[in-house]
Scaffold this motif. Structure first.
Motif, PDB file in Angstrom:
ATOM      1  N   GLU A 147       0.812  -1.210   0.000  1.00 31.92           N
ATOM      2  CA  GLU A 147       0.000   0.000   0.000  1.00 31.92           C
ATOM      3  C   GLU A 147       0.845   1.259   0.000  1.00 31.92           C
ATOM      4  O   GLU A 147       0.526   2.240  -0.667  1.00 31.92           O
ATOM      5  N   ASN A 148       1.976   1.214   0.722  1.00 32.79           N
ATOM      6  CA  ASN A 148       2.737   2.436   0.946  1.00 32.79           C
ATOM      7  C   ASN A 148       3.978   2.572   0.077  1.00 32.79           C
ATOM      8  O   ASN A 148       4.708   3.548   0.206  1.00 32.79           O
ATOM      9  N   GLY A 149       4.264   1.595  -0.790  1.00 33.81           N
ATOM     10  CA  GLY A 149       5.393   1.746  -1.685  1.00 33.81           C
ATOM     11  C   GLY A 149       6.498   0.752  -1.425  1.00 33.81           C
ATOM     12  O   GLY A 149       6.230  -0.416  -1.148  1.00 33.81           O
ATOM     13  N   PRO A 150       7.781   1.186  -1.493  1.00 30.82           N
ATOM     14  CA  PRO A 150       8.923   0.269  -1.397  1.00 30.82           C
ATOM     15  C   PRO A 150       8.914  -0.535  -0.100  1.00 30.82           C
ATOM     16  O   PRO A 150       8.364  -0.114   0.919  1.00 30.82           O
ATOM     17  N   ALA A 151       9.575  -1.684  -0.137  1.00 36.15           N
ATOM     18  CA  ALA A 151       9.510  -2.610   0.987  1.00 36.15           C
ATOM     19  C   ALA A 151      10.477  -2.273   2.112  1.00 36.15           C
ATOM     20  O   ALA A 151      10.174  -2.529   3.271  1.00 36.15           O
ATOM     21  N   PHE A 152      11.664  -1.701   1.782  1.00 33.91           N
ATOM     22  CA  PHE A 152      12.689  -1.506   2.800  1.00 33.91           C
ATOM     23  C   PHE A 152      13.239  -0.090   2.778  1.00 33.91           C
ATOM     24  O   PHE A 152      13.352   0.542   1.725  1.00 33.91           O
ATOM     25  N   THR A 153      13.613   0.385   3.970  1.00 38.61           N
ATOM     26  CA  THR A 153      14.253   1.692   4.105  1.00 38.61           C
ATOM     27  C   THR A 153      15.611   1.519   4.777  1.00 38.61           C
ATOM     28  O   THR A 153      15.758   0.747   5.726  1.00 38.61           O
ATOM     29  N   TYR A 154      16.581   2.260   4.269  1.00 40.11           N
ATOM     30  CA  TYR A 154      17.940   2.291   4.798  1.00 40.11           C
ATOM     31  C   TYR A 154      18.102   3.586   5.589  1.00 40.11           C
ATOM     32  O   TYR A 154      17.890   4.685   5.064  1.00 40.11           O
ATOM     33  N   TYR A 155      18.451   3.454   6.874  1.00 39.59           N
ATOM     34  CA  TYR A 155      18.642   4.601   7.756  1.00 39.59           C
ATOM     35  C   TYR A 155      20.128   4.687   8.121  1.00 39.59           C
ATOM     36  O   TYR A 155      20.764   3.664   8.376  1.00 39.59           O
ATOM     37  N   TYR A 156      20.676   5.899   8.196  1.00 38.49           N
ATOM     38  CA  TYR A 156      22.083   6.019   8.562  1.00 38.49           C
ATOM     39  C   TYR A 156      22.355   7.359   9.246  1.00 38.49           C
ATOM     40  O   TYR A 156      21.650   8.348   9.040  1.00 38.49           O
ATOM     41  N   GLN A 157      23.387   7.350  10.100  1.00 42.34           N
ATOM     42  CA  GLN A 157      23.841   8.561  10.779  1.00 42.34           C
ATOM     43  C   GLN A 157      25.266   8.353  11.260  1.00 42.34           C
ATOM     44  O   GLN A 157      25.744   7.224  11.389  1.00 42.34           O
ATOM     45  N   ALA A 158      25.961   9.451  11.556  1.00 44.23           N
ATOM     46  CA  ALA A 158      27.253   9.378  12.214  1.00 44.23           C
ATOM     47  C   ALA A 158      27.024   9.066  13.688  1.00 44.23           C
ATOM     48  O   ALA A 158      26.132   9.641  14.319  1.00 44.23           O
ATOM     49  N   PHE A 159      27.805   8.144  14.222  1.00 46.54           N
ATOM     50  CA  PHE A 159      27.624   7.724  15.615  1.00 46.54           C
ATOM     51  C   PHE A 159      27.681   8.931  16.549  1.00 46.54           C
ATOM     52  O   PHE A 159      28.549   9.786  16.443  1.00 46.54           O
ATOM     53  N   GLY A 160      26.741   8.977  17.493  1.00 42.51           N
ATOM     54  CA  GLY A 160      26.728  10.026  18.500  1.00 42.51           C
ATOM     55  C   GLY A 160      26.054  11.309  18.072  1.00 42.51           C
ATOM     56  O   GLY A 160      25.991  12.272  18.849  1.00 42.51           O
ATOM     57  N   THR A 161      25.519  11.341  16.842  1.00 43.74           N
ATOM     58  CA  THR A 161      24.822  12.535  16.370  1.00 43.74           C
ATOM     59  C   THR A 161      23.316  12.321  16.449  1.00 43.74           C
ATOM     60  O   THR A 161      22.844  11.255  16.833  1.00 43.74           O
ATOM     61  N   THR A 162      22.556  13.333  16.065  1.00 45.18           N
ATOM     62  CA  THR A 162      21.099  13.271  16.196  1.00 45.18           C
ATOM     63  C   THR A 162      20.356  12.942  14.915  1.00 45.18           C
ATOM     64  O   THR A 162      19.476  12.084  14.918  1.00 45.18           O
ATOM     65  N   PRO A 163      20.658  13.596  13.792  1.00 42.66           N
ATOM     66  CA  PRO A 163      19.801  13.376  12.615  1.00 42.66           C
ATOM     67  C   PRO A 163      19.986  11.999  12.010  1.00 42.66           C
ATOM     68  O   PRO A 163      21.084  11.443  11.998  1.00 42.66           O
ATOM     69  N   TRP A 164      18.883  11.442  11.509  1.00 44.33           N
ATOM     70  CA  TRP A 164      18.894  10.203  10.739  1.00 44.33           C
ATOM     71  C   TRP A 164      18.529  10.521   9.298  1.00 44.33           C
ATOM     72  O   TRP A 164      17.596  11.270   9.029  1.00 44.33           O
ATOM     73  N   TYR A 165      19.266   9.920   8.373  1.00 46.87           N
ATOM     74  CA  TYR A 165      19.014  10.100   6.952  1.00 46.87           C
ATOM     75  C   TYR A 165      18.462   8.794   6.393  1.00 46.87           C
ATOM     76  O   TYR A 165      18.758   7.710   6.905  1.00 46.87           O
ATOM     77  N   THR A 166      17.667   8.876   5.353  1.00 45.99           N
ATOM     78  CA  THR A 166      17.015   7.674   4.823  1.00 45.99           C
ATOM     79  C   THR A 166      17.185   7.572   3.315  1.00 45.99           C
ATOM     80  O   THR A 166      17.299   8.576   2.612  1.00 45.99           O
ATOM     81  N   GLU A 167      17.197   6.327   2.855  1.00 48.01           N
ATOM     82  CA  GLU A 167      17.181   6.034   1.420  1.00 48.01           C
ATOM     83  C   GLU A 167      16.304   4.807   1.197  1.00 48.01           C
ATOM     84  O   GLU A 167      16.208   3.933   2.062  1.00 48.01           O
ATOM     85  N   THR A 168      15.687   4.735   0.038  1.00 45.01           N
ATOM     86  CA  THR A 168      14.908   3.558  -0.342  1.00 45.01           C
ATOM     87  C   THR A 168      15.819   2.547  -1.016  1.00 45.01           C
ATOM     88  O   THR A 168      16.587   2.899  -1.918  1.00 45.01           O
ATOM     89  N   LEU A 169      15.759   1.298  -0.583  1.00 44.73           N
ATOM     90  CA  LEU A 169      16.589   0.272  -1.204  1.00 44.73           C
ATOM     91  C   LEU A 169      16.011  -0.129  -2.557  1.00 44.73           C
ATOM     92  O   LEU A 169      14.808  -0.361  -2.676  1.00 44.73           O
ATOM     93  N   PRO A 170      16.854  -0.257  -3.580  1.00 45.38           N
ATOM     94  CA  PRO A 170      16.338  -0.519  -4.927  1.00 45.38           C
ATOM     95  C   PRO A 170      15.784  -1.916  -5.132  1.00 45.38           C
ATOM     96  O   PRO A 170      14.910  -2.121  -5.964  1.00 45.38           O
TER      97      PRO A 170
END
Length: 386
Positions: A147-170
């Motif tokens: 229903e909502n689109g792609p099956a998996f999301t990739y999350y990443y950040q530098a250790f000890g920081t706050t923001p999380w970045y995301t990408e859709t796995l192909p």
């Protein structure tokens, strides 16, 4: 069984010779620490650690509230511990980290509320240079991908920081489940997951997505093994290349590997024709730190077994790690930083267990005192040598 070449659905694939590693070496004693993480039915998420060679477990509460299911854990080259888990009550991905030498757990919400499917999360750390904090990477299955689109999301950040970045796995789409992420020695990220429905008549192999270090472009390929698979797992080879284990459609356990620096050519062996056939509950895989052996853990009936093979060899000798009874959980296996193997599991009663291997190769069993009513399919394990 002889090694067999596997076909892949990827353009430009060229057959290559398999680079074989050195012969197997005996396990060595470790002086580091072993760490486990699991959730109890009470709703708490717990972390326990033990100095190698001792019998005392030290328990810490990571989170006292939430419906945590099957946490994933990793440790960086600096000893920083990271844990990811999904709150099954809200469908939300959370992350905790603890700096080496500290007892404080830092919590972050990674995904939006309701965005993640229950129990489907994997975490790894880009080690980089010794002493550097590294980057944290998490992969999770999206809730209701049809229903909502792609099956998996990739999350990443530098250790000890706050923001999380995301990408859709192909390579991910509806019909797949439970991704598994690892980081290669060159710090490239590899994610593996079950095939899903390639077409209405064919279910086979596994999907592998790779992101080279400092790159923004994923490569994705389908490795066709001729068997359906159940939640495949992957670990990098110390010299490059990747090792994969899974449960096939006959209920046995298979092993696949790629040569160094080559994700397009794959070879395989049957590890066991019977392990996994009773419960279909998954496998675990690890390298020893010397780069000479590969270890796989799987369930055989009511027992949790290990299968160890030296690189370049054939045959997978089996040893029982322990027999917790009917419906044991997914076993998790890891290599200690200075040699030897350790593993976890749990019984139908919910009691969590720790297994460790001595220098003769024999396995020993300890009850995990803080995990007496395990909820979820596994107890995570990691090892660190200060």
């Amino acid at each position: 069984m002889q090694r067999k070449a596997l076909s892949i659905f990827a353009a430009g694939a060229v057959a290559a010779a398999v680079a074989l590693g050195p012969a197997a070496m005996p396990a060595q004693a470790s002086t580091g620490e072993v760490m486990v993480a699991g959730a109890n039915l009470s709703g708490g998420l717990y972390f326990e650690w033990q100095t190698d060679g001792t019998s005392t477990w030290h328990k810490e509460t990571v989170s006292s509230a939430g419906g945590w299911d099957s946490p994933s854990m990793a440790v960086s080259s600096s000893g920083n511990v990271v844990i990811a888990a999904v709150d099954a009550l809200t469908g939300t991905l959370y992350y905790w980290w603890q700096a080496y030498g500290s007892t404080n757990w830092n919590q972050q919400q990674v995904s939006a509320t309701g965005a993640v499917n229950q129990g489907s999360v994997s975490i790894a750390v880009q080690q980089q240079n010794a002493g550097e904090p590294g980057d944290v990477v998490i992969v999770a299955e999206n809730d209701d991908p049809e229903e909502n689109g792609p099956a998996f999301t990739y999350y990443y950040q530098a250790f000890g920081t706050t923001p999380w970045y995301t990408e859709t796995l192909p390579g991910g789409y509806d019909g797949q489940s439970d991704p598994y992420v690892t980081v290669a020695p060159n710090d490239s990220v590899v994610v593996i997951f079950s095939p899903g429905l390639i077409n209405p008549d064919v279910v086979s192999g596994f999907w592998l997505d790779q992101l080279p270090y400092l790159s923004s472009t994923w490569s994705s390929l389908h490795v066709s093994t001729g068997n359906s698979v159940d939640d495949p797992v992957v670990v990098e080879q110390p010299g490059g290349g990747f090792n994969v284990a899974d449960i096939n459609d006959d209920g046995g356990v298979d092993y696949y590997w790629s040569p160094a620096d080559d994700i397009y050519d794959w070879y395989g062996q049957t590890v066991s024709s019977t392990a996994g056939s009773t419960t279909q509950s998954g496998v675990s895989i690890a390298n020893d730190t010397a780069g000479s052996e590969i270890a796989i853990a799987a369930i055989s009936g009511t027992c949790e077994d290990s299968f160890v093979q030296g690189y370049g060899q054939t045959g997978w000798p089996a040893k029982s790690m322990g027999c917790p009874g009917s419906y044991p959980s997914n076993p998790e296996i890891a290599a200690e930083s200075t040699g030897g193997l350790v593993a976890t599991g749990s019984a139908e009663s919910g009691q969590g267990y720790f297994y460790w291997q001595d220098t003769s190769g024999a396995w020993h069993t300890e009850s995990l005192p803080g995990l007496t009513s395990v909820w979820g399919t596994q107890v995570a394990i990691a090892s660190y040598n200060p």
